[in-house]
Write an enzyme that holds these catalytic residues in place. Structure first.
Site, PDB file in Angstrom:
ATOM      1  N   GLY A  46      31.166  41.629  23.157  1.00 47.82           N
ATOM      2  CA  GLY A  46      32.302  42.425  23.593  1.00 47.82           C
ATOM      3  C   GLY A  46      33.305  41.543  24.301  1.00 47.82           C
ATOM      4  O   GLY A  46      32.988  40.429  24.733  1.00 47.82           O
ATOM      5  N   GLN A  51      40.078  39.738  30.006  1.00 49.96           N
ATOM      6  CA  GLN A  51      39.438  38.439  29.805  1.00 49.96           C
ATOM      7  C   GLN A  51      40.322  37.466  29.033  1.00 49.96           C
ATOM      8  O   GLN A  51      40.032  36.267  29.001  1.00 49.96           O
ATOM      9  CB  GLN A  51      38.093  38.600  29.093  1.00 49.96           C
ATOM     10  CG  GLN A  51      37.037  39.252  29.969  1.00 49.96           C
ATOM     11  CD  GLN A  51      35.738  39.406  29.236  1.00 49.96           C
ATOM     12  OE1 GLN A  51      35.535  40.379  28.515  1.00 49.96           O
ATOM     13  NE2 GLN A  51      34.861  38.429  29.403  1.00 49.96           N
ATOM     14  N   CYS A  88      28.166  36.873  29.988  1.00 50.29           N
ATOM     15  CA  CYS A  88      29.590  37.213  29.949  1.00 50.29           C
ATOM     16  C   CYS A  88      30.374  35.989  29.483  1.00 50.29           C
ATOM     17  O   CYS A  88      30.120  34.878  29.947  1.00 50.29           O
ATOM     18  CB  CYS A  88      30.050  37.638  31.343  1.00 50.29           C
ATOM     19  SG  CYS A  88      31.788  38.087  31.431  1.00 50.29           S
ATOM     20  N   HIS A 130      29.364  47.074  30.398  1.00 47.87           N
ATOM     21  CA  HIS A 130      29.806  45.736  30.815  1.00 47.87           C
ATOM     22  C   HIS A 130      31.314  45.593  30.616  1.00 47.87           C
ATOM     23  O   HIS A 130      32.038  45.175  31.530  1.00 47.87           O
ATOM     24  CB  HIS A 130      29.056  44.668  30.003  1.00 47.87           C
ATOM     25  CG  HIS A 130      29.463  43.276  30.319  1.00 47.87           C
ATOM     26  ND1 HIS A 130      28.679  42.436  31.070  1.00 47.87           N
ATOM     27  CD2 HIS A 130      30.573  42.564  29.992  1.00 47.87           C
ATOM     28  CE1 HIS A 130      29.293  41.264  31.192  1.00 47.87           C
ATOM     29  NE2 HIS A 130      30.457  41.320  30.535  1.00 47.87           N
TER      30      HIS A 130
END
Length: 175
Positions: A46, A51, A88, A130
């Site tokens: 994802g 981000q 992540c 998340h």
């Protein structure tokens, strides 16, 4: 479509709540394409718009060979929990056990602004939580207990040292 640089911890956009999408237009479609290409290139399960430095409530996902996107999501979490390793893209090579709801109900909009609602379990539920956290400026390390946070701090310090060494060598541009 363009692969975008992924922002790493320490970047203020990662801890700033994202804004609602109000324009369902060509720019939104381009953002989703860029997010998807960047996530697949990374690779990841994802990727949220913050981000890549875009403070909008959008994320893409690739879980169990299913690929998709959500705009302006909201979540309802079950009380039943699951725990498992989580990583992540904004924290390269850092994996820690994180506790999340086992089942969620997600409401979101499509690229056309249509509203959708569905229930998800397992890995899908975990990945969506998340990415949803990213939209609120919450990082997965914020979910760790004291021992996990200590381990994460050590991994982050190691990454920062390597990142600075690579910058000095000219292998990566400064953030």
């Amino acid at each position: 479509m363009t692969v975008q640089p992924i922002r790493h911890f320490g970047d203020p956009v990662l801890v700033t709540p994202a804004q609602l999408v109000v324009d369902f237009d060509k720019e939104l479609r381009k953002l989703v394409k860029d997010l998807t290409e960047t996530m697949l290139e990374a690779p990841g399960a994802g990727l949220a718009a913050p981000q890549i430095g875009v403070p909008l409530r959008v994320f893409v996902w690739d879980v169990d060979e299913a690929l998709g996107h959500l705009v302006n999501p909201t979540l309802e979490l079950s009380s039943e929990q699951q725990e498992g390793d989580e990583g992540c893209l904004s924290f390269p090579e850092l994996f820690q056990k994180v506790r999340r709801a086992k089942t969620i109900r997600v409401k979101y909009q499509t690229l056309e602004g249509l509203e959708v609602e569905e229930a998800l379990t397992g890995l899908h539920a975990k990945a969506f939580q998340h990415e949803y956290d990213h939209l609120h400026g919450v990082l997965f390390i914020d979910k760790l207990g004291p021992i996990g946070k200590m381990a994460a701090r050590g991994a982050i310090a190691s990454f920062e040292r390597l990142h600075l060494q690579d910058q000095k060598k000219g292998e990566i541009p400064p953030d």
